[in-house]
Design an enzyme around this catalytic site. Structure first.
Site, mmCIF file in Angstrom:
data_model
loop_
_atom_site.group_PDB
_atom_site.id
_atom_site.type_symbol
_atom_site.label_atom_id
_atom_site.label_comp_id
_atom_site.label_asym_id
_atom_site.label_seq_id
_atom_site.Cartn_x
_atom_site.Cartn_y
_atom_site.Cartn_z
ATOM 1 N N ASN A 1 6.109 8.519 2.432
ATOM 2 C CA ASN A 1 6.821 8.021 1.265
ATOM 3 C C ASN A 1 7.087 6.517 1.293
ATOM 4 O OD1 ASN A 1 8.210 8.260 -1.212
ATOM 5 N ND2 ASN A 1 10.153 8.392 -0.147
ATOM 6 N N TYR B 1 5.903 -2.501 -4.083
ATOM 7 C CA TYR B 1 5.377 -2.645 -5.440
ATOM 8 C C TYR B 1 5.686 -4.023 -6.016
ATOM 9 C CZ TYR B 1 9.933 -0.408 -5.332
ATOM 10 O OH TYR B 1 11.215 -0.046 -4.983
ATOM 11 N N TYR C 1 -0.743 -2.461 -6.503
ATOM 12 C CA TYR C 1 0.010 -1.219 -6.353
ATOM 13 C C TYR C 1 -0.794 -0.026 -6.873
ATOM 14 C CZ TYR C 1 3.737 2.224 -6.958
ATOM 15 O OH TYR C 1 4.499 3.362 -6.917
ATOM 16 N N LYS D 1 -2.237 3.204 -4.778
ATOM 17 C CA LYS D 1 -1.833 4.581 -5.063
ATOM 18 C C LYS D 1 -3.020 5.439 -5.495
ATOM 19 C CE LYS D 1 2.419 4.149 -3.826
ATOM 20 N NZ LYS D 1 2.957 4.906 -2.696
ATOM 21 N N PRO E 1 5.424 10.549 -8.594
ATOM 22 C CA PRO E 1 6.615 10.392 -9.418
ATOM 23 C C PRO E 1 6.428 9.300 -10.463
ATOM 24 C CG PRO E 1 7.078 9.905 -7.091
ATOM 25 C CD PRO E 1 5.607 10.051 -7.257
#
Length: 162
Positions: free
Chosen positions: A4, A8, A69, A73, A99
């Site tokens: 986790n 960013y 970012y 991801k 999320p």
């Protein structure tokens, strides 16, 4: 294992220098790789394991000024799918939770004004709280998810609808 960690920086492509790019990729993509390298042998030995990587629904959206970012991801999603193929026979599942913008102190400090309009774009029109993600993660690390692997689950109040 839940990966986790994430950073960013809100920078356009033009503003993103190579050092920033490497730092974002290092934390957001190299981190899950290195943690998996450390834990997968133990999981294989035990014929059981759960890996949950955290990506972001920005991968599916038009989100300017987040090139590094979003690339990182997207890499997490690809890494998850590939790793799931390699370790599934060993009783290990590998999934992604993606999320939406979540109400955290660090994010509020970074871009507080986005919390005013973004929830209006969701089917559930309120700010996402960290507690909203707990059930999905709990499921993915449980034995109940033993036949779910290589999947990306968006937990964003219905902004992204795959």
């Amino acid at each position: 294992m839940v990966n986790n960690a994430g950073i960013y920086p809100w920078k356009s492509f033009e503003e993103t220098d190579y050092d920033t790019w490497r730092k974002v990729i290092g934390v957001n993509l190299d981190g899950p790789f290195l943690m998996s390298k450390a834990f997968v042998p133990y999981m294989r030995e035990n014929k059981y394991g759960r890996i949950v990587n955290v990506a972001s629904t920005t991968f599916f959206l038009n989100a300017p000024q987040m090139t590094a970012y979003i690339a990182s991801k997207g890499g997490v999603i690809g890494f998850t799918r590939a790793l799931a193929s390699e370790v599934g026979a060993d009783g290990i599942t590998v999934n992604v939770i993606a999320p939406g913008l979540t109400n955290t102190k660090s994010m509020r400090n970074e871009n507080a004004e986005i919390y005013e309009f973004l929830p209006k774009m969701q089917a559930i029109p309120r700010v996402i709280e960290p507690e909203d993600l707990v059930g999905v993660v709990s499921f993915l690390v449980s034995k109940d998810s033993s036949f779910v692997t290589g999947q990306t689950i968006a937990a964003d109040g219905g902004q992204v609808r795959n």
